[in-house]
Design a protein around this motif. Structure first.
Motif, PDB file in Angstrom:
ATOM      1  N   GLY A  89       1.179   2.814   5.025  1.00 37.76           N
ATOM      2  CA  GLY A  89       2.251   2.660   4.047  1.00 37.76           C
ATOM      3  C   GLY A  89       2.979   1.359   4.297  1.00 37.76           C
ATOM      4  O   GLY A  89       3.659   1.220   5.319  1.00 37.76           O
ATOM      5  N   ASP A  90       2.832   0.406   3.395  1.00 37.26           N
ATOM      6  CA  ASP A  90       3.385  -0.933   3.590  1.00 37.26           C
ATOM      7  C   ASP A  90       4.340  -1.229   2.431  1.00 37.26           C
ATOM      8  O   ASP A  90       3.906  -1.557   1.319  1.00 37.26           O
ATOM      9  N   ILE A  91       5.625  -1.108   2.688  1.00 33.31           N
ATOM     10  CA  ILE A  91       6.648  -1.142   1.636  1.00 33.31           C
ATOM     11  C   ILE A  91       7.651  -2.251   1.928  1.00 33.31           C
ATOM     12  O   ILE A  91       8.089  -2.428   3.064  1.00 33.31           O
ATOM     13  N   ASN A  96       0.862  -1.181   0.000  1.00 33.73           N
ATOM     14  CA  ASN A  96       0.000   0.000   0.000  1.00 33.73           C
ATOM     15  C   ASN A  96       0.894   1.225   0.000  1.00 33.73           C
ATOM     16  O   ASN A  96       1.820   1.317   0.802  1.00 33.73           O
ATOM     17  N   GLY A  97       0.629   2.159  -0.906  1.00 29.43           N
ATOM     18  CA  GLY A  97       1.603   3.198  -1.213  1.00 29.43           C
ATOM     19  C   GLY A  97       1.509   4.476  -0.418  1.00 29.43           C
ATOM     20  O   GLY A  97       1.966   5.518  -0.883  1.00 29.43           O
ATOM     21  N   PHE A  98       0.953   4.445   0.780  1.00 30.65           N
ATOM     22  CA  PHE A  98       0.875   5.644   1.615  1.00 30.65           C
ATOM     23  C   PHE A  98       2.204   5.803   2.348  1.00 30.65           C
ATOM     24  O   PHE A  98       2.294   5.608   3.562  1.00 30.65           O
ATOM     25  N   GLY A  99       3.253   6.140   1.616  1.00 28.39           N
ATOM     26  CA  GLY A  99       4.584   6.214   2.205  1.00 28.39           C
ATOM     27  C   GLY A  99       5.444   7.241   1.513  1.00 28.39           C
ATOM     28  O   GLY A  99       5.123   7.717   0.425  1.00 28.39           O
ATOM     29  N   GLY A 141      -2.399  -9.680  11.318  1.00 21.21           N
ATOM     30  CA  GLY A 141      -3.619  -8.899  11.501  1.00 21.21           C
ATOM     31  C   GLY A 141      -3.743  -7.678  10.621  1.00 21.21           C
ATOM     32  O   GLY A 141      -4.782  -7.010  10.631  1.00 21.21           O
ATOM     33  N   SER A 142      -2.734  -7.346   9.837  1.00 23.42           N
ATOM     34  CA  SER A 142      -2.822  -6.178   8.962  1.00 23.42           C
ATOM     35  C   SER A 142      -3.733  -6.450   7.770  1.00 23.42           C
ATOM     36  O   SER A 142      -3.734  -7.537   7.207  1.00 23.42           O
ATOM     37  N   TYR A 143      -4.500  -5.426   7.398  1.00 22.37           N
ATOM     38  CA  TYR A 143      -5.265  -5.484   6.153  1.00 22.37           C
ATOM     39  C   TYR A 143      -4.895  -4.298   5.256  1.00 22.37           C
ATOM     40  O   TYR A 143      -5.633  -3.962   4.336  1.00 22.37           O
ATOM     41  N   ALA A 144      -3.747  -3.671   5.528  1.00 19.11           N
ATOM     42  CA  ALA A 144      -3.246  -2.543   4.733  1.00 19.11           C
ATOM     43  C   ALA A 144      -4.318  -1.466   4.604  1.00 19.11           C
ATOM     44  O   ALA A 144      -4.819  -1.176   3.522  1.00 19.11           O
ATOM     45  N   SER A 145      -4.656  -0.852   5.732  1.00 16.94           N
ATOM     46  CA  SER A 145      -5.717   0.153   5.757  1.00 16.94           C
ATOM     47  C   SER A 145      -5.378   1.351   4.869  1.00 16.94           C
ATOM     48  O   SER A 145      -4.243   1.504   4.413  1.00 16.94           O
ATOM     49  N   GLN A 146      -6.362   2.193   4.656  1.00 14.61           N
ATOM     50  CA  GLN A 146      -6.251   3.279   3.674  1.00 14.61           C
ATOM     51  C   GLN A 146      -4.973   4.087   3.828  1.00 14.61           C
ATOM     52  O   GLN A 146      -4.270   4.346   2.863  1.00 14.61           O
ATOM     53  N   GLY A 147      -4.659   4.482   5.045  1.00 16.39           N
ATOM     54  CA  GLY A 147      -3.502   5.339   5.264  1.00 16.39           C
ATOM     55  C   GLY A 147      -2.262   4.607   5.705  1.00 16.39           C
ATOM     56  O   GLY A 147      -1.345   5.220   6.264  1.00 16.39           O
ATOM     57  N   ARG A 176       5.679 -11.705  -1.473  1.00 18.88           N
ATOM     58  CA  ARG A 176       5.226 -12.691  -0.480  1.00 18.88           C
ATOM     59  C   ARG A 176       5.247 -12.140   0.936  1.00 18.88           C
ATOM     60  O   ARG A 176       4.609 -12.696   1.831  1.00 18.88           O
ATOM     61  N   ALA A 177       5.960 -11.032   1.153  1.00 19.59           N
ATOM     62  CA  ALA A 177       5.955 -10.419   2.483  1.00 19.59           C
ATOM     63  C   ALA A 177       4.548 -10.033   2.910  1.00 19.59           C
ATOM     64  O   ALA A 177       4.237 -10.011   4.104  1.00 19.59           O
ATOM     65  N   ALA A 178       3.696  -9.729   1.943  1.00 22.93           N
ATOM     66  CA  ALA A 178       2.323  -9.331   2.256  1.00 22.93           C
ATOM     67  C   ALA A 178       1.585 -10.428   3.017  1.00 22.93           C
ATOM     68  O   ALA A 178       0.733 -10.148   3.872  1.00 22.93           O
ATOM     69  N   PHE A 179       1.911 -11.696   2.723  1.00 22.04           N
ATOM     70  CA  PHE A 179       1.221 -12.793   3.392  1.00 22.04           C
ATOM     71  C   PHE A 179       1.667 -12.912   4.851  1.00 22.04           C
ATOM     72  O   PHE A 179       0.849 -13.178   5.737  1.00 22.04           O
ATOM     73  N   GLY A 180       2.951 -12.723   5.107  1.00 25.67           N
ATOM     74  CA  GLY A 180       3.425 -12.738   6.484  1.00 25.67           C
ATOM     75  C   GLY A 180       2.832 -11.588   7.285  1.00 25.67           C
ATOM     76  O   GLY A 180       2.463 -11.749   8.454  1.00 25.67           O
ATOM     77  N   LEU A 181       2.713 -10.428   6.646  1.00 23.55           N
ATOM     78  CA  LEU A 181       2.114  -9.266   7.298  1.00 23.55           C
ATOM     79  C   LEU A 181       0.654  -9.524   7.628  1.00 23.55           C
ATOM     80  O   LEU A 181       0.190  -9.237   8.737  1.00 23.55           O
TER      81      LEU A 181
END
Length: 359
Positions: A275-277, A74-77, A267-273, A258-263
């Motif tokens: 930044g998950d890089i 998610n590009g909020f970064g 419990g993360s769902y990459a909320s609107q704000g 694949r890091a997204a799956f570990g995240l």
């Protein structure tokens, strides 16, 4: 009582063995350094921030680059350097991590460090692409004070060591919060045999996302109890993946995804704000800044993608990211920050629901 890591609680993630230190530094040559700023100034503002540096190797990264890639969950970064990383597929600076408003200072310090190390930059050759990632620590830290200075970036690089990595409330993780508790720096690794070869995948995270209600732990609703009534920022996470497996930049982006799956497992769902890089690199090959005369090509051997080996690396990456996040929470201590705000350390008993869940 000192804080412990997830495995010290008898909880294991996945089926693979860890490296000697269960750390990103289990990849030979990789070093990590921190500078931690934790004090109150004369005006009563609480400074809870810092800088973390990850060195893919200890030699000149500008002269001997490593293959790398990045992936935006998610590009909020506000990262620096990832555009050129995606275009050219090489990393030529330490990977620097800090808070959102300190990115310019850390960029400045890292550039100055690299200019001293490489007098040819900007003179007889081109400029340098520095990579800086960030999370917003403004809940606990006086982020408007911009207390991180360029020299702190230089110190973090100079502090970098192999072996055991400090976790929790250190470096870039000093003021971070995660899943309703104190977060920060966490790391983990996995090792597995690939035919006659042994390859390692390691992760280091700066965790700063989620609320107690998001915790994905069997056995209870952890949103109850003492929780700040003040709305937290949506938060974010920086994830750095390293491996010694011979992957090219395209394969490293596949690993980074694949890091997204570990995240998400935590419990993360990459909320609107949020930044998950993710930034990923391999130490298997070094790319010279300049090729010898009459040499026009670099020649590498790479891992094939038509078998289970690449999938095994993907699984290792997922497990390392998940465990690194749990370690960042497990090692963090209760912290009182700016304006009296507090983030408590996670009670270990609530993590017991993970026992047997992930094994």
């Amino acid at each position: 009582m000192s804080r412990v890591r997830l495995r010290d609680l008898g909880i294991k993630i996945g089926r693979f063995q860890t490296g000697n230190h269960n750390s990103i530094t289990d990849i030979s040559g990789v070093k990590v350094g921190h500078v931690t700023l934790s004090y109150n100034n004369e005006d009563g503002h609480a400074i809870r921030t810092g800088v973390t540096a990850i060195l893919p190797h200890a030699d000149s990264l500008f002269e001997e680059k490593v293959l790398g890639s990045s992936y935006v969950i998610n590009g909020f970064g506000k990262t620096v350097g990832t555009i050129q990383l995606q275009e050219l597929g090489v990393i030529e600076s330490p990977i620097m991590l800090t808070n959102t408003l300190s990115v310019p200072a850390v960029l400045d310090g890292t550039i100055r460090y690299l200019l001293r190390q490489n007098p040819q930059i900007g003179d007889t050759t081109g400029t340098v692409n520095v990579i800086v990632g960030e999370c917003n620590d403004g809940y606990l830290n006086d982020i408007r004070g911009m207390h991180v200075a360029p020299e702190h970036a230089i110190q973090a690089i100079q502090n970098a060591e192999s072996g055991i990595v400090e976790e929790g409330c250190v470096g870039a993780g000093t003021g971070m919060s995660c899943l309703g508790y104190k977060g920060g720096i966490g790391t983990s690794s996995r090792v597995a045999s690939f035919g006659d070869n042994l390859y390692t995948v390691g992760a280091l995270v700066v965790s700063n996302f989620g609320e107690k209600k998001d915790l994905r732990i069997p056995g209870g609703d952890f949103s109850k109890g003492k929780e700040s009534k003040e709305k937290m920022p949506d938060g974010s996470i920086m994830i750095v993946l390293a491996t010694d497996a011979p992957l090219n930049e395209r394969q490293l982006q596949r690993l980074a995804k694949r890091a997204a799956f570990g995240l998400s497992r935590t419990g993360s769902y990459a909320s609107q704000g949020s930044g998950d890089i993710v930034i990923a690199f391999s130490t298997a090959h070094r790319i010279p800044h300049k090729l010898p005369p009459n040499q026009e090509c670099n020649t590498f051997h790479l891992l094939r993608e038509d078998g289970e080996l690449i999938s095994q690396l993907f699984e290792m990456a997922v497990d390392t990211v998940e465990e690194a996040i749990w370690n960042s929470i497990c090692k963090a201590t209760t912290t009182e920050g700016n304006k009296g705000k507090v983030k408590e350390e996670v009670p270990y008993e609530i993590l017991m629901g993970l026992k047997g869940w992930n094994n």
